[in-house]
Enzyme design. Structure first.
Site: not given
Ligand code: NAI
Ligand SMILES: O=C(O)C1=N[C@H](C(=O)O)C[C@H](O)C1
Length: 240
Positions: A75, A135, A139, A145-146
């Site tokens: 992921g 976020h 990060k 990425g989402t």
């Protein structure tokens, strides 16, 4: 099932908890301090490796797992410019790789909803669309990425947008994504359609990392015994 964890940070630890609850064994844990474990019998005994590390290290980790013929579920975000190499290892090299920019069931339902809404909006040109993601401050990549997966879905389904841009759109054909970093936020993604008359917002707000971790363990269970390049649509059948 025997699982090797590559990356023992926030996600690695959450995945360990859920894997144990579901009756799996953690065969091996690899992090920056013990890369020699890639050559150990424990690593080679794993049915699947679950990899959550960093954009810089992900590809190297996949190569090490593939060298031991261990299927990988990953992921890690921010490395997708090298995706072709991983797909080639699956298609020509007989390897197995399951990738999702977001493993949570809720986000994958949200992707399907956003794609459907984008198709509806082809008939309603008064609405412009933009996106926001928030976020935690640790990060490393932006946009998330989402957010990139969400944007790619909108671009595929909404004819008036051609590309996404981080921060500021310069023309009507650009889809703006704003990225915010605040405290310890696990992950919020919002798609906003706005006309002169009103605003339509759809949001996914992760309450914790539990949903991501459960999805990754379910993906490992799904991957065992399969070959090739796999993703959430193979597992959830949420075609949109
Ligand atoms: N697809 C999804 O559902 C989700 C994806 N992510 C992504 O997963 C990645 C990791 O996220 P977190 O666990 O929150 O980060 P984190 O920073 O808490 O943990 C990363 C771990 O990887 C380790 N690491 C770094 N380089 C390594 C290497 N060469 N070999 C082995 N271990 C190495 C670090 O020491 C650290 O322990 C990020 O790219 C994040 O965007 C995070 C949450 C959900
Ligand atoms: O880094 C994170 O935390 C997350 N990363 C993934 C992303 O970049 O989309 C998934 C989730 O949003 C949490």
């Amino acid at each position: 099932m025997k699982i090797a964890l590559i990356g023992y940070g926030k996600m690695g630890r959450e995945i360990e908890k859920i894997a144990l609850e579901r009756g799996h064994e953690i065969a091996c844990i690899i992090d920056v301090n013990n890369p020699e474990k890639f050559d150990s019998p424990e690593f080679r005994s794993a049915d699947v490796a679950i990899e959550f590390t960093s954009p810089e290290s992900a590809l190297h980790n996949y190569r090490k797992a593939f060298a031991a013929n261990i299927p990988v579920v990953s992921g890690t975000t921010g490395w997708l410019e090298r995706l072709d190499e991983v797909k080639a290892a699956c298609e020509n090299g007989g390897q197995t790789f399951f990738y999702a920019s977001n493993f949570s069931l809720g986000v994958n339902i949200f992707f399907a909803l956003s794609n459907y809404l984008a198709r509806i909006m082809n008939r309603f040109s008064d609405y412009d669309v933009k996106m926001e993601e928030t976020h935690h401050i640790h990060k490393l990549d932006a946009p998330s990425g989402t957010a990139i997966t969400l944007a790619e879905g909108i671009l595929e389904n909404l004819e008036r947008k051609d590309r996404w841009v981080l921060d500021k759109a310069n023309g009507n054909d650009e889809l703006q994504i704003k990225a915010f970093r605040e405290g310890e936020v696990p992950g919020i993604h919002t798609v906003v359609y706005e006309s002169d008359a009103d605003i339509i917002r759809i949001t996914h707000d992760a309450k914790s990392r539990k949903g991501f971790a459960l999805g990754a363990v379910l993906a490992a269970e799904f991957t065992k015994g399969k070959k090739g390049f796999l993703g959430m649509n193979d597992m959830l059948d949420l075609q949109s």
